[in-house]
Design a protein around this motif. Structure first.
Motif, PDB file in Angstrom:
ATOM      1  N   MET A 222      27.814   4.168  12.479  1.00  0.00           N
ATOM      2  CA  MET A 222      29.238   4.006  12.754  1.00  0.00           C
ATOM      3  C   MET A 222      29.989   5.329  12.610  1.00  0.00           C
ATOM      4  SD  MET A 222      29.823   0.943  13.719  1.00  0.00           S
ATOM      5  CE  MET A 222      28.191   0.928  14.482  1.00  0.00           C
ATOM      6  N   ASP A 223      29.556   6.158  11.664  1.00  0.00           N
ATOM      7  CA  ASP A 223      30.174   7.475  11.511  1.00  0.00           C
ATOM      8  C   ASP A 223      29.984   8.290  12.773  1.00  0.00           C
ATOM      9  OD1 ASP A 223      31.253   9.866  10.149  1.00  0.00           O
ATOM     10  OD2 ASP A 223      29.171  10.543  10.188  1.00  0.00           O
ATOM     11  N   GLN A 224      28.795   8.239  13.355  1.00  0.00           N
ATOM     12  CA  GLN A 224      28.528   8.987  14.583  1.00  0.00           C
ATOM     13  C   GLN A 224      29.369   8.458  15.751  1.00  0.00           C
ATOM     14  OE1 GLN A 224      26.494  11.735  14.716  1.00  0.00           O
ATOM     15  NE2 GLN A 224      26.408  11.457  12.501  1.00  0.00           N
ATOM     16  N   ILE A 225      29.555   7.153  15.801  1.00  0.00           N
ATOM     17  CA  ILE A 225      30.298   6.558  16.905  1.00  0.00           C
ATOM     18  C   ILE A 225      31.798   6.802  16.771  1.00  0.00           C
ATOM     19  CG2 ILE A 225      30.958   4.352  17.960  1.00  0.00           C
ATOM     20  CD1 ILE A 225      28.142   3.350  17.342  1.00  0.00           C
TER      21      ILE A 225
ATOM     22  N   TYR B  60      33.610   8.830  14.491  1.00  0.00           N
ATOM     23  CA  TYR B  60      34.111  10.167  14.188  1.00  0.00           C
ATOM     24  C   TYR B  60      33.450  11.251  15.036  1.00  0.00           C
ATOM     25  CZ  TYR B  60      36.486   8.155  10.140  1.00  0.00           C
ATOM     26  OH  TYR B  60      37.319   7.417   9.326  1.00  0.00           O
ATOM     27  N   ARG B  61      32.128  11.371  14.974  1.00  0.00           N
ATOM     28  CA  ARG B  61      31.466  12.492  15.632  1.00  0.00           C
ATOM     29  C   ARG B  61      31.555  12.426  17.148  1.00  0.00           C
ATOM     30  NH1 ARG B  61      32.805  14.148  11.566  1.00  0.00           N
ATOM     31  NH2 ARG B  61      31.969  13.174   9.701  1.00  0.00           N
ATOM     32  N   MET B  62      31.245  11.271  17.747  1.00  0.00           N
ATOM     33  CA  MET B  62      31.257  11.175  19.204  1.00  0.00           C
ATOM     34  C   MET B  62      32.658  11.361  19.757  1.00  0.00           C
ATOM     35  SD  MET B  62      28.537   8.105  20.014  1.00  0.00           S
ATOM     36  CE  MET B  62      28.864   8.223  21.777  1.00  0.00           C
ATOM     37  N   GLU B  63      33.664  10.911  19.000  1.00  0.00           N
ATOM     38  CA  GLU B  63      35.037  11.056  19.477  1.00  0.00           C
ATOM     39  C   GLU B  63      35.403  12.523  19.642  1.00  0.00           C
ATOM     40  OE1 GLU B  63      39.606   9.914  18.166  1.00  0.00           O
ATOM     41  OE2 GLU B  63      37.910   8.832  17.308  1.00  0.00           O
ATOM     42  N   PHE B  64      34.923  13.379  18.721  1.00  0.00           N
ATOM     43  CA  PHE B  64      35.233  14.788  18.817  1.00  0.00           C
ATOM     44  C   PHE B  64      34.584  15.404  20.059  1.00  0.00           C
ATOM     45  CE2 PHE B  64      35.529  14.677  13.951  1.00  0.00           C
ATOM     46  CZ  PHE B  64      36.878  14.389  14.010  1.00  0.00           C
ATOM     47  N   SER B  65      33.341  15.013  20.342  1.00  0.00           N
ATOM     48  CA  SER B  65      32.673  15.578  21.511  1.00  0.00           C
ATOM     49  C   SER B  65      33.340  15.105  22.792  1.00  0.00           C
ATOM     50  CB  SER B  65      31.183  15.195  21.518  1.00  0.00           C
ATOM     51  OG  SER B  65      31.017  13.794  21.610  1.00  0.00           O
ATOM     52  N   PHE B  66      33.774  13.821  22.811  1.00  0.00           N
ATOM     53  CA  PHE B  66      34.476  13.330  23.987  1.00  0.00           C
ATOM     54  C   PHE B  66      35.780  14.074  24.187  1.00  0.00           C
ATOM     55  CE2 PHE B  66      31.226  10.691  24.553  1.00  0.00           C
ATOM     56  CZ  PHE B  66      31.242   9.406  24.045  1.00  0.00           C
ATOM     57  N   ALA B  67      36.464  14.372  23.047  1.00  0.00           N
ATOM     58  CA  ALA B  67      37.732  15.090  23.143  1.00  0.00           C
ATOM     59  C   ALA B  67      37.517  16.465  23.762  1.00  0.00           C
ATOM     60  CB  ALA B  67      38.370  15.240  21.765  1.00  0.00           C
ATOM     61  N   ARG B  68      36.411  17.112  23.416  1.00  0.00           N
ATOM     62  CA  ARG B  68      36.160  18.431  23.978  1.00  0.00           C
ATOM     63  C   ARG B  68      35.865  18.344  25.466  1.00  0.00           C
ATOM     64  NH1 ARG B  68      33.425  19.245  18.954  1.00  0.00           N
ATOM     65  NH2 ARG B  68      31.442  18.605  19.882  1.00  0.00           N
ATOM     66  N   GLU B  69      35.185  17.257  25.868  1.00  0.00           N
ATOM     67  CA  GLU B  69      34.865  17.112  27.279  1.00  0.00           C
ATOM     68  C   GLU B  69      36.103  16.844  28.111  1.00  0.00           C
ATOM     69  OE1 GLU B  69      31.999  14.082  27.536  1.00  0.00           O
ATOM     70  OE2 GLU B  69      30.441  15.175  26.437  1.00  0.00           O
ATOM     71  N   ARG B  70      37.136  16.294  27.496  1.00  0.00           N
ATOM     72  CA  ARG B  70      38.341  15.983  28.254  1.00  0.00           C
ATOM     73  C   ARG B  70      39.212  17.213  28.483  1.00  0.00           C
ATOM     74  NH1 ARG B  70      38.479  11.136  25.044  1.00  0.00           N
ATOM     75  NH2 ARG B  70      39.904  12.144  23.588  1.00  0.00           N
TER      76      ARG B  70
END
Length: 230
Positions: A205-208, A210-220
């Motif tokens: 859940m931490d990866q989903i 917190y972590r994945m959200e940051f990577s998605f933010a960078r892709e946007r």
């Protein structure tokens, strides 16, 4: 009455307070959990057990951290709601995704634990509290352990909140979460297997959340347009 007062929106409908709607995740979960508890019969549940459970003694004093689980969740939520609105939304999202995932697992794999003490080795305040917990909570729907998943939600929320990154605060929060996790097996509310499953799910859940959200933010982030060379 002034015009501004007459047209003012209710507190929860104001733009700056809409983050509080995320708090509705908790009562929605409680209703869902109550339904699952009533819907799944105990005889349809498979017991969770590993040999390690036989080596873990019953220690009634651990009922104290066990019962502090919900106040710990509540305290983190209130702090974030007051001082870190984005952190509050992520915290409640973690709880929502994690807790409803646990409910889905309960439905797919009904389970229970048969480790409870039937006769306490001594009589004191702590054993009376354990008896109270036994009477109010069934021994079904235990794997993964919600106590473990919820404690990890508090830890990850604190880790991602800048004011709470002080070493002594982090040490206290993680130590409290550890005590809650081990309390579940010492008061015989969970198998060690339930704790292990809770750790795996909590980490996922931490990866989903917190972590994945940051990577998605960078892709946007849009790329800079190349300059046209004439």
């Amino acid at each position: 009455m002034t015009k501004s007062t007459a047209t003012a929106k209710p507190f929860f409908l104001r733009q700056e307070n809409r983050y509080l709607w995320f708090a509705l995740i908790l009562p929605a979960y409680l209703l869902a959990f109550a339904w699952v508890e009533a819907w799944i019969p105990a005889d349809a549940c498979r017991p969770t057990y590993i040999p390690l459970d036989d080596q873990i003694p019953f220690l009634e004093g651990f009922i104290v951290p066990y019962m502090l689980w919900f106040p710990m969740l509540l305290a983190m939520g209130l702090y974030l709601a007051r001082y870190d609105h984005e952190g509050f939304k992520r915290y409640m999202t973690y709880i929502g995704v994690a807790f409803f995932s646990v409910i889905a697992l309960y439905l797919l794999f009904p389970n229970r634990q048969d480790l409870r003490v039937t006769q306490f080795p001594r009589e004191n305040l702590f054993t009376r509290l354990v008896a109270l917990v036994y009477s109010q909570d069934t021994n079904t729907n235990v794997c993964p352990s919600l106590h473990v998943v919820g404690s990890m939600a508090v830890c990850f929320a604190a880790w991602n909140c800048r004011p709470l990154r002080k070493p002594w605060i982090q040490a206290g929060i993680w130590a409290g979460a550890f005590l809650v996790a081990v309390s579940t097996v010492f008061v015989k509310q969970h198998s060690a297997l339930d704790v292990m499953a809770g750790i795996v799910l909590g980490t996922l859940m931490d990866q989903i959340v917190y972590r994945m959200e940051f990577s998605f933010a960078r892709e946007r982030v849009p790329k800079r347009k190349r300059e046209t060379v004439i």
